[in-house]
Design an enzyme around this catalytic site. Structure first.
Site, PDB file in Angstrom:
ATOM      1  N   LYS A  94       0.865  -1.179  -0.026  1.00 37.04           N
ATOM      2  CA  LYS A  94      -0.078  -0.096  -0.032  1.00 37.04           C
ATOM      3  C   LYS A  94       0.853   1.356   0.028  1.00 37.04           C
ATOM      4  O   LYS A  94       1.723   1.299   0.982  1.00 37.04           O
ATOM      5  CB  LYS A  94      -0.915  -0.225   1.214  1.00 37.04           C
ATOM      6  CG  LYS A  94      -2.099   0.649   0.951  1.00 37.04           C
ATOM      7  CD  LYS A  94      -3.012   0.532   2.395  1.00 37.04           C
ATOM      8  CE  LYS A  94      -4.518   1.083   2.374  1.00 37.04           C
ATOM      9  NZ  LYS A  94      -5.075   0.925   3.490  1.00 37.04           N
TER      10      LYS A  94
HETATM   11  O1  G3P Z   1      -9.487   2.074   4.402  1.00 40.14           O
HETATM   12  C1  G3P Z   1      -8.987   3.388   5.037  1.00 40.14           C
HETATM   13  C2  G3P Z   1      -9.749   3.456   6.171  1.00 40.14           C
HETATM   14  O2  G3P Z   1      -9.107   2.834   7.242  1.00 40.14           O
HETATM   15  C3  G3P Z   1      -9.967   4.918   6.620  1.00 40.14           C
HETATM   16  O3  G3P Z   1     -11.292   4.955   7.305  1.00 40.14           O
HETATM   17  O4  G3P Z   1     -12.877   5.692   8.840  1.00 40.14           O
HETATM   18  O5  G3P Z   1     -10.692   6.221   9.239  1.00 40.14           O
HETATM   19  O6  G3P Z   1     -11.790   7.253   7.332  1.00 40.14           O
HETATM   20  P1  G3P Z   1     -11.630   6.134   8.158  1.00 40.14           P
END
Ligand code: G3P
Length: 225
Positions: A94
Site C-alpha cells: 500500500k
Molecule cells: O481504508 C481506509 C480507512 O481505514 C480509513 O477509514 O474511517 O478512518 O476514514 P476512516
C-alpha cells in the site's frame, strides 16, 4: 458498468485478528486492508511486531492483504515495499498518493508486485495511479463525506474514466462507514469495498426479516405443542 467485473469483492478494513477471523468465518471475505492507524489501534507497534502481524493476517485469510509503507521518498518506498512483498504471496504493497509513490508503483508494477494506491480523493489521482499500473486504488469515501464532499460520486467518476480505457486497476472503495456505502459502491461497480465488520454485518439486518422469522418460529411452536 465494467463488463469484465465478475463479482464484487469484500475486504475487511481492520488489523483486529478476532474481527478478521469472524468475517472470514462468514465465508464472504476476499481480503484485508490495514493502515498504520489501524495497526496502532490494535497496539501493534515496532517493526518486528508489525511484520509478524501481517503474516498472522495472511495466515487467516486466503486473499490480498494490504500492508502500508511508511516511507515517503521513492527509494524508501521501494525498499520497504520490496521487503513487505517477501513476507507472503498475498501481500499487496500500500503506497500513498504522492509523486514518489506513483514512481514506486510504476517500479512495483514492472516487477509484478501488487500495489494499492491509498489516500485517493480525486479522479485525477485515480487516473495517475492507473497510469502507473496500480493494482488497486483506494478512494476514501467517508473522509470526503466528512468535509461535505461526496465520496460515492467520486467512485462513479473513477468507474466512468476507467471504463473508457483498458486499465486493469481495480477500484477499492475505502473509508466505508455504513451499509449504504457498500450498496452504493455495488450499484456503481466498485471492484472492491473494504469495510468495518459492523458495516458488513449490518447488510444482513432488516426488521421484516426479524419479525417474519419470529412469527415463523412462533407458529411452528404452536403447531408442535
Ligand atoms: O481504508 C481506509 C480507512 O481505514 C480509513 O477509514 O474511517 O478512518 O476514514 P476512516
Amino acid at each position: 458498468m465494467n463488463p469484465i467485473l465478475l463479482h464484487m469483492k469484500f475486504f475487511i478494513d481492520t488489523a483486529n485478528l478476532a474481527e478478521i477471523k469472524e468475517a472470514n468465518n462468514l465465508g464472504i471475505l476476499d481480503g484485508v486492508t490495514t493502515n498504520p492507524s489501524l495497526m496502532a489501534k490494535e497496539g501493534i507497534t515496532g517493526e518486528v511486531n508489525i511484520l509478524k502481524h501481517y503474516v498472522d493476517i495472511c495466515n487467516i485469510v486466503d486473499g490480498p492483504v494490504s500492508a502500508e509503507v511508511i516511507s515517503t521518498d521513492y527509494k524508501g518506498i521501494v525498499r520497504e515495499g520490496e521487503y513487505l512483498a517477501t513476507l507472503h504471496k498475498n501481500i499487496v504493497v500500500k503506497v500513498p498518493m504522492i509523486l514518489d509513490g506513483i514512481k514506486a508503483i510504476k517500479h512495483f508494477s514492472k516487477k509484478g508486485i501488487k500495489t494499492n494506491c491509498t489516500l485517493i480523493f480525486s479522479a485525477g489521482q485515480a487516473l495517475l495511479a492507473a497510469k502507473a499500473g496500480a493494482t488497486y486504488i483506494s478512494p476514501f469515501l467517508g473522509r470526503l463525506d466528512d468535509i461535505s464532499a461526496n465520496g460515492i460520486d467520486l467512485v462513479g467518476q473513477i468507474r466512468h474514466i476507467y471504463n473508457n480505457y483498458t486499465f486493469d486497476t481495480q477500484i477499492l472503495a475505502a473509508s466505508v462507514r455504513h451499509p449504504m456505502h457498500i450498496i452504493n459502491c455495488a450499484e456503481l461497480g466498485a471492484d472492491v469495498a473494504t469495510c468495518p465488520l459492523k458495516a458488513i454485518k449490518a447488510l444482513a439486518n432488516h426488521p421484516l426479516t426479524s419479525s417474519g422469522l419470529e412469527t415463523f418460529l412462533a407458529d411452528h411452536a404452536k403447531g408442535n405443542s
